[in-house]
Design a protein around this motif. Sequence first.
Motif, mmCIF file in Angstrom:
data_model
loop_
_atom_site.group_PDB
_atom_site.id
_atom_site.type_symbol
_atom_site.label_atom_id
_atom_site.label_comp_id
_atom_site.label_asym_id
_atom_site.label_seq_id
_atom_site.Cartn_x
_atom_site.Cartn_y
_atom_site.Cartn_z
ATOM 1 N N CYS A 1 -10.290 21.857 60.034
ATOM 2 C CA CYS A 1 -9.447 21.364 59.223
ATOM 3 C C CYS A 1 -8.528 20.602 60.124
ATOM 4 O O CYS A 1 -7.809 20.638 60.922
ATOM 5 C CB CYS A 1 -8.341 22.369 58.542
ATOM 6 S SG CYS A 1 -7.224 21.738 57.623
ATOM 7 N N THR A 2 -8.554 19.346 59.698
ATOM 8 C CA THR A 2 -7.523 18.196 60.491
ATOM 9 C C THR A 2 -6.660 17.440 59.541
ATOM 10 O O THR A 2 -6.951 17.247 58.145
ATOM 11 C CB THR A 2 -8.638 17.263 61.166
ATOM 12 O OG1 THR A 2 -9.416 16.446 60.061
ATOM 13 C CG2 THR A 2 -9.448 17.735 62.117
ATOM 14 N N PHE A 3 -5.597 16.937 59.952
ATOM 15 C CA PHE A 3 -4.747 16.177 59.127
ATOM 16 C C PHE A 3 -4.254 14.899 59.745
ATOM 17 O O PHE A 3 -4.459 14.642 61.158
ATOM 18 C CB PHE A 3 -3.575 17.260 58.815
ATOM 19 C CG PHE A 3 -2.699 17.442 59.966
ATOM 20 C CD1 PHE A 3 -1.532 16.561 60.690
ATOM 21 C CD2 PHE A 3 -3.086 18.446 60.928
ATOM 22 C CE1 PHE A 3 -0.950 16.724 61.587
ATOM 23 C CE2 PHE A 3 -2.369 18.687 62.124
ATOM 24 C CZ PHE A 3 -1.147 17.845 62.398
ATOM 25 N N ASN A 4 -3.828 14.083 59.035
ATOM 26 C CA ASN A 4 -3.185 12.791 59.369
ATOM 27 C C ASN A 4 -1.646 12.619 58.735
ATOM 28 O O ASN A 4 -1.680 12.590 57.614
ATOM 29 C CB ASN A 4 -4.141 11.703 58.936
ATOM 30 C CG ASN A 4 -3.558 10.284 59.386
ATOM 31 O OD1 ASN A 4 -2.853 10.055 60.379
ATOM 32 N ND2 ASN A 4 -4.046 9.247 58.737
ATOM 33 N N SER A 5 -0.726 12.583 59.433
ATOM 34 C CA SER A 5 0.668 12.219 59.369
ATOM 35 C C SER A 5 1.235 11.077 59.561
ATOM 36 O O SER A 5 0.701 10.429 60.676
ATOM 37 C CB SER A 5 1.411 13.401 59.710
ATOM 38 O OG SER A 5 2.773 13.407 59.326
ATOM 39 N N CYS A 6 2.285 10.593 58.943
ATOM 40 C CA CYS A 6 3.069 9.502 59.499
ATOM 41 C C CYS A 6 3.949 9.849 60.712
ATOM 42 O O CYS A 6 4.281 8.710 61.430
ATOM 43 C CB CYS A 6 4.040 9.061 58.212
ATOM 44 S SG CYS A 6 3.093 8.623 56.859
ATOM 45 N N ASN B 1 6.743 20.820 67.434
ATOM 46 C CA ASN B 1 6.762 22.234 67.428
ATOM 47 C C ASN B 1 7.683 22.895 66.476
ATOM 48 O O ASN B 1 7.518 23.836 65.652
ATOM 49 C CB ASN B 1 6.346 22.829 68.792
ATOM 50 C CG ASN B 1 5.187 22.634 69.250
ATOM 51 O OD1 ASN B 1 4.089 22.030 68.561
ATOM 52 N ND2 ASN B 1 4.628 22.644 70.408
ATOM 53 N N LYS B 2 9.181 22.346 66.568
ATOM 54 C CA LYS B 2 9.984 23.096 65.935
ATOM 55 C C LYS B 2 10.192 22.856 64.477
ATOM 56 O O LYS B 2 10.638 23.474 63.778
ATOM 57 C CB LYS B 2 11.274 22.494 66.623
ATOM 58 C CG LYS B 2 11.745 22.731 67.972
ATOM 59 C CD LYS B 2 12.805 22.228 68.320
ATOM 60 C CE LYS B 2 13.033 22.318 70.027
ATOM 61 N NZ LYS B 2 14.467 22.113 70.555
ATOM 62 N N GLN B 3 9.439 21.874 64.013
ATOM 63 C CA GLN B 3 9.242 21.675 62.705
ATOM 64 C C GLN B 3 8.066 21.817 61.917
ATOM 65 O O GLN B 3 8.125 21.866 60.739
ATOM 66 C CB GLN B 3 9.757 20.123 62.265
ATOM 67 C CG GLN B 3 11.171 19.625 62.773
ATOM 68 C CD GLN B 3 11.652 18.343 62.657
ATOM 69 O OE1 GLN B 3 10.745 17.505 62.359
ATOM 70 N NE2 GLN B 3 12.810 18.027 62.703
ATOM 71 N N PRO C 1 7.347 17.764 58.748
ATOM 72 C CA PRO C 1 8.532 17.197 58.636
ATOM 73 C C PRO C 1 8.732 15.850 59.835
ATOM 74 O O PRO C 1 8.400 16.387 60.669
ATOM 75 C CB PRO C 1 9.633 18.222 58.819
ATOM 76 C CG PRO C 1 8.969 19.347 58.135
ATOM 77 C CD PRO C 1 7.757 19.368 59.001
ATOM 78 N N PRO C 2 9.463 14.758 59.297
ATOM 79 C CA PRO C 2 10.244 14.481 58.151
ATOM 80 C C PRO C 2 9.245 14.061 57.065
ATOM 81 O O PRO C 2 9.666 13.725 55.891
ATOM 82 C CB PRO C 2 11.039 13.243 58.460
ATOM 83 C CG PRO C 2 10.422 12.740 59.663
ATOM 84 C CD PRO C 2 9.716 13.769 60.422
#
Length: 252
Positions: A87-92, A97-99, A169-170
Amino acid sequence: MCLGNNPVHLKKQSQTTATKNSHNKHHNLRPTQRSLKMSKELWVLWPTWWLTGLSLLVSLAPCGLGMEITAQSTISALNGTSVRLSCTFNSCYKVENKQFSLNWTYQGCENCSEELFLQFRMKIVHWRLDRFGNRVEFTGNPSKNDVSFTLHQVQLEDEGTYNCYVMNPPDRHRGHARILLRVITEVPPERDSTVAVIVGASVGGFLAVVILVLVIVKCVRRKKQQKLNTDDQKTEEEGKTDGEGNPEEGTK
């Protein structure tokens, strides 16, 4: 002594008046000069303000389509072996690690409740269910957008739906992927392509021979037909010649 008509006094008075007038004139021109100076400064600063506003809009605008998750919809595993559920993801945004948060859940059937067995909160947390025990190993790397895990010693009871939830996040969108795990008891036999190739070649060769024979027979028939047509034409011509010669012999 009257100084009203004294030339020296009049000269000094005129000089004083001229000085005051020039002073008032310069004083009246100062606001205009200041406004011109301010307008020049504003003109110089305008590109900077424009670029700052543009960068602010770009930073506030959402990038792409938000969180995107990539996972294989169905995975088959042999009973007793290990299988990696990728399972892989792509985020902006960059992973912090804190969020950052991750949840892996198991669902035995479509209407069954989800059971949490793997979680990321600052670090990986294993929820040791009786179903999996210590057979679950996190083999991903969130900083590289990989949240995969490996299930060791797969059992028939492990078959079901595995849900992957990612929040970074964000980015306000939570990513979700669903993987259906199927457990098989034996590896399906491999298809021997050699036999298929041999059969295909034999059938193809047979069809080629049949087509060649049909072409030859058709050519032979065409030649025979042409020969018969030629003989018929010759016979007709000879018959016409004989018919024209008989009246002449009778006249003689």
